[in-house]
Design a protein around this motif. Structure first.
Motif, PDB file in Angstrom:
ATOM      1  N   HIS A 111       9.323 -60.187  33.847  1.00 56.25           N
ATOM      2  CA  HIS A 111       9.843 -59.425  32.620  1.00 56.25           C
ATOM      3  C   HIS A 111       9.630 -58.121  32.340  1.00 56.25           C
ATOM      4  O   HIS A 111      10.380 -57.432  31.576  1.00 56.25           O
ATOM      5  N   PHE A 112       8.364 -57.872  32.566  1.00 55.57           N
ATOM      6  CA  PHE A 112       7.749 -56.398  32.242  1.00 55.57           C
ATOM      7  C   PHE A 112       8.582 -55.310  32.906  1.00 55.57           C
ATOM      8  O   PHE A 112       8.990 -54.273  32.538  1.00 55.57           O
ATOM      9  N   ARG A 115      12.290 -55.151  31.593  1.00 59.21           N
ATOM     10  CA  ARG A 115      12.053 -54.632  30.226  1.00 59.21           C
ATOM     11  C   ARG A 115      11.832 -53.334  30.067  1.00 59.21           C
ATOM     12  O   ARG A 115      12.344 -52.521  29.008  1.00 59.21           O
ATOM     13  N   GLU A 130      -0.119 -59.172  25.819  1.00 62.12           N
ATOM     14  CA  GLU A 130       0.939 -59.440  24.963  1.00 62.12           C
ATOM     15  C   GLU A 130       0.802 -60.836  24.544  1.00 62.12           C
ATOM     16  O   GLU A 130       0.286 -61.665  24.891  1.00 62.12           O
ATOM     17  N   TYR A 132       2.801 -64.208  22.470  1.00 64.00           N
ATOM     18  CA  TYR A 132       4.173 -64.767  22.453  1.00 64.00           C
ATOM     19  C   TYR A 132       3.797 -66.085  21.610  1.00 64.00           C
ATOM     20  O   TYR A 132       2.991 -66.682  21.794  1.00 64.00           O
ATOM     21  N   TYR A 133       4.757 -66.186  20.529  1.00 68.18           N
ATOM     22  CA  TYR A 133       4.634 -67.266  19.931  1.00 68.18           C
ATOM     23  C   TYR A 133       5.316 -68.682  20.582  1.00 68.18           C
ATOM     24  O   TYR A 133       6.293 -68.663  21.367  1.00 68.18           O
ATOM     25  N   ASP A 140       9.775 -68.960  23.049  1.00 74.09           N
ATOM     26  CA  ASP A 140       8.528 -68.340  23.308  1.00 74.09           C
ATOM     27  C   ASP A 140       8.597 -66.755  22.878  1.00 74.09           C
ATOM     28  O   ASP A 140       8.326 -65.940  23.835  1.00 74.09           O
ATOM     29  N   PRO A 141       9.219 -66.432  21.627  1.00 70.27           N
ATOM     30  CA  PRO A 141       9.580 -65.072  21.391  1.00 70.27           C
ATOM     31  C   PRO A 141       8.276 -64.037  21.108  1.00 70.27           C
ATOM     32  O   PRO A 141       7.192 -64.648  21.100  1.00 70.27           O
ATOM     33  N   PHE A 142       8.275 -62.898  21.502  1.00 64.86           N
ATOM     34  CA  PHE A 142       7.365 -61.981  21.438  1.00 64.86           C
ATOM     35  C   PHE A 142       6.928 -61.910  19.943  1.00 64.86           C
ATOM     36  O   PHE A 142       7.785 -62.053  19.184  1.00 64.86           O
ATOM     37  N   ASN A 144       3.735 -59.716  17.202  1.00 62.71           N
ATOM     38  CA  ASN A 144       2.875 -58.629  16.995  1.00 62.71           C
ATOM     39  C   ASN A 144       1.607 -59.285  15.965  1.00 62.71           C
ATOM     40  O   ASN A 144       1.632 -60.320  15.597  1.00 62.71           O
ATOM     41  N   LYS A 188      -1.303 -66.341  31.827  1.00 63.97           N
ATOM     42  CA  LYS A 188      -0.939 -66.586  30.668  1.00 63.97           C
ATOM     43  C   LYS A 188      -2.249 -67.535  30.054  1.00 63.97           C
ATOM     44  O   LYS A 188      -2.553 -68.322  30.933  1.00 63.97           O
TER      45      LYS A 188
END
Length: 249
Positions: A111-112, A115, A130, A132-133, A140-142, A144, A188
């Motif tokens: 995805h990097f 994106r 990064e 991710y929730y 699994d959204p990004f 911050n 991950k």
């Protein structure tokens, strides 16, 4: 699957199913602070939307994870891993899991690339980290740093620790894979809190949650084989295991 084993002079009995993950079954045990993990043969992609049962995958994942956790322990990294008890099973310390996936990227991939429109396999300096929730329902959204703090998933100090620990683990594993001519592209990590609040590494370490590429051929040795329909996933996993086992001799 045998449901009884020994650990630290204790008899550990596998109990009821606690959680069924995409590629692991998690069971309670007779000891409140110990969980029993069973690696299944299921391979998934697109956050579980695509799945397939692949013979021998569970054994390969379990064996690779054992060797990598063992290596981290030898380098002083605290993890939840306690004991490898069968070809597909392990005991781990029960933790309060932080609902965050930490993705560490050494090279642009996946995805990097799409994106940010960069060339695949561009080396990233410094490494990219990064968050991710962890939520299958939300894909699994990004997330911050300020969101993590505002939602009470982690403190500012814990976020700093997540970054430091992830970078340390990355350094150790990159060197280990380099010994067997493999490049660690990205991976991950998940972490959890012990009862005393100390945060340590959890989950697994296998080609299921890593991108691994042979340095000479550029061939994928990870779950991208399955994601991109490149052939038999277990060929790559078996190659990783065989190379890691040679370092143990």
């Amino acid at each position: 699957m045998n449901n009884v084993t020994d650990y630290n002079n204790q008899t550990i009995t596998r109990g009821d199913l606690k959680y069924q993950g995409k590629a692991k079954s998690v069971y309670w045990t007779s000891q409140a602070d110990i969980l029993w993990l069973h690696d299944t043969n299921q391979a998934t992609a697109l956050n579980g939307k695509v799945h397939e049962n692949i013979s021998d995958k569970g054994r390969l994942n379990s064996a690779i994870s054992y060797l990598l956790f063992k290596h981290l322990h030898q380098h002083g990294v605290a993890t939840h891993y306690l004991k490898h008890i069968s070809e597909t099973d392990e005991l781990v310390e029960k933790l309060d899991i932080i609902p965050v996936e930490v993705v560490v990227r050494n090279f642009a991939s996946g995805h990097f690339v799409s994106r940010f429109g960069v060339a695949s396999m561009t080396e990233l300096t410094p490494i990219v980290q990064e968050f991710y929730y962890k939520s299958d329902a939300l894909d699994d959204p990004f997330i911050n740093d300020s969101q993590l703090i505002a939602l009470h998933y982690a403190t500012a100090e814990e976020i700093k620790s997540l970054r430091l620990k992830s970078a340390e683990i990355n350094d150790i594993l990159r060197r280990r894979f380099a010994e067997i001519n493999i490049e660690l592209i990205d991976f991950k990590l998940e972490f959890g809190r012990r009862a005393d609040g100390n945060m340590i590494l959890a989950d697994e370490l296998s080609p299921d949650n890593m991108r691994l590429v042979d340095k000479t051929s550029g061939q994928s040795l990870d779950k991208d084989i399955f994601r991109q329909h490149k052939g038999d996933l277990t060929v790559g996993y078996r190659e990783v295991l065989q190379r890691l086992e040679k370092l143990e001799k």
